[in-house]
Design a protein around this motif. Structure first.
Motif: not given
Length: 541
Positions: A396-399, A406-407, A419-420
């Motif tokens: 239940r975590v949005d990417y 993390t960034s 990277p995006s």
């Protein structure tokens, strides 16, 4: 005569036009191990490869050949067409047959060879003179059906073409040949360097895949151990089966989902080294072999030049002899003219057919390499991306939030952020992205529940404070009194610090009972009576 030349030109143009418009698909497949009896019970293993030829409007032709039969065919074509300046494609590298199919690497080599033989056949049918050669046609027929054409159409048409064509750059050909040799050296150097690096990368990929699988197994073992052997530190306090941590946040869930992700990644990427090994390496080796074929062609050229120089020296000696042998001089002059004519024909075939054909085939090959690498990586990493999104959804975590957090963690360590990846076209269910259920199982909630079960907690509502006003009570988030009161209970004040709440002692009384929370901590058998609470000024902090 002019009429004959015109007719020959018309026939050649029509033949080339028909050949170029005729769609032919040819490939090799299904390597098969066979046994060859060497005498007595001794037998030798060898492989055969099935060649399939498909022409529009015709049935598929299929025939099997050994690698050695490909070699014999190529020698025939090379001896026939190299003197005309035409190159004959090379075959994939040779390897001892007895060592094949004993390991995954050997099995991959057989696939590489099969792909290389397909490229050889494909190149032959793309060169009209080779495609219509009588030996090539016989090669594609069953043994009992083989027949020799009365006339070799491929050889006849190349001779007709060379008679009709002019030779440009007649006086600059030696320098142009030298420049071509330099180009071949450059291409070979870069292609071999790429091939070595690619083989090294494939070896590293296979090692990585093996270690990646080991890591996924380690995560799975930990998850199973966590599920069976960890209770209290998983949130199930002592004998209670209700965890204070929701299912999506327990350690077992995180470990198992990570293991699933790594397994899916392993499966998605496991064949990638083999794809590169079979498709890309075979294409690069074919490019290198094409340069080797051109070197063979230039070796024929150098032999022609050497023969002309040798004959010319003999002619000069014969003409300068004290006694000139007229017949010998005439014979040598005729030989020099023939050799010069052969060299001219060689140059014509090289300039008008071989070099344009090689340039076009090189373009096709390298576009194919780029297509192979792009498509295999696209599909493999798309599968990895899907697995990662599935893992995040189960947590239940949005990417986007996962990438951002993390960034941020990397940024704190002065490391390059992720990277995006832009917008991902993915459907995630509302339940997958909905927030986790809100429970009072925070540290503050646990502290409050424990405090309520003590004698001091039970007496907390009736405990007098220095202020004349009673402590405000919250009923369903509504404060019954707005008079600020500072608790005389230091334990309550410490609880306020732990919870980060207001120092005003607020007793929470919910209209809704939660038996599961009440059962988390057992009722203590007995507690000493509360000690007298000293009076505290209203102005105490």
């Amino acid at each position: 005569t002019n009429n004959d030349s015109t007719n020959n030109l018309q026939e050649l143009l029509e033949w080339l036009d028909i050949s170029s418009k005729s769609t032919v698909k040819i490939w090799c497949e299904d390597p098969e191990t066979n046994k060859e009896r060497m005498g007595g019970i001794v037998s030798k293993s060898y492989l055969t490869y099935r060649i399939l030829l498909k022409q529009v409007g015709r049935d598929v032709i299929g025939i099997r050949h050994r690698y050695s039969e490909f070699v014999s065919l190529r020698l025939l074509l090379k001896d026939r067409y190299n003197p005309f300046g035409l190159f004959v494609p090379s075959l994939p590298p040779k390897k001892t047959v007895s060592s094949l199919l004993n390991s995954r690497v050997d099995a991959i080599f057989v696939k590489e060879r099969t792909c290389g033989l397909s490229l050889f056949c494909e190149t032959v049918v793309n060169i009209p003179f080779l495609r219509h050669d009588s030996d090539w046609k016989a090669f594609l027929q069953a043994d009992k059906a083989k027949s020799v054409d009365v006339e070799n159409m491929g050889e006849r048409m190349i001779l007709t073409a060379l008679q009709l064509l002019d030779l440009p750059y007649k006086y600059t050909m030696p320098q142009r040949i030298f420049d071509l040799k330099e180009e071949i050296t450059l291409i070979e150097k870069n292609a071999k360097n790429m091939l070595d690096k690619l083989r090294s990368m494939i070896s590293s990929q296979r090692t990585y895949q093996s270690e990646s699988y080991n890591v996924s197994e380690a995560f799975n073992q930990w998850a199973e151990g966590e599920k069976l052997g960890v209770k209290t530190l998983a949130g199930k306090l002592f004998d209670n089966n209700d965890s204070i941590i929701v299912d999506e946040e327990i350690v077992y869930h995180s470990l198992s989902k990570t293991s699933e992700l790594l397994v899916k990644k392993h499966l998605a990427l496991d064949d990638l080294p083999d794809y590169d090994g079979v498709l890309v390496i075979a294409s690069l080796e074919h490019e290198i072999s094409r340069m080797e074929s051109l070197r063979e062609l230039f070796k024929v050229h150098d032999e022609m030049i050497s023969s002309i120089e040798s004959t010319t020296n003999k002619l000069n000696k014969a003409e300068s002899a004290k006694v000139v042998k007229t017949e010998l001089v005439a014979e040598l002059k005729l030989l020099v003219d023939e050799q010069q004519s052969c060299l001219t024909a060689f140059y014509k075939g090289l300039l008008h057919f071989t070099l344009p054909m090689c340039a076009r085939l090189r373009s096709i090959t390298m576009r194919r390499v780029a297509k192979y690498i792009a498509s295999t990586n696209l599909t493999a990493h798309s599968a990895v991306q899907s697995a990662a999104l599935s893992c995040l959804s189960s947590l239940r975590v949005d990417y986007n939030e996962a990438i951002e957090s993390t960034s941020n963690a990397l940024d704190l360590l002065s490391m390059k952020p992720l990277p995006s990846i832009g917008n991902i076209n993915v459907e995630q269910s509302n339940s997958a992205l909905s927030p986790l259920p809100v429970t009072p199982m925070t540290f503050a909630g646990i502290f409050e529940l424990a405090f309520k079960k003590t004698a001091l907690g039970k007496d907390f509502v009736t405990t007098s404070a220095v202020s004349s006003s009673p402590a405000p009570v919250v009923v369903n988030n509504t404060i019954s009194s707005s008079t600020p009161v500072v608790s005389s209970n230091p334990l309550a004040r410490r609880g306020s610090v732990l919870t980060g709440a207001s120092p005003v002692p607020v007793k929470v009384v919910s209209n809704k009972s939660d038996e599961s929370l009440e059962n988390l901590l057992e009722e203590p058998e007995s507690l000493p009576p509360p000690a007298p609470v000293p009076a505290v000024s209203n102005h105490s902090p």
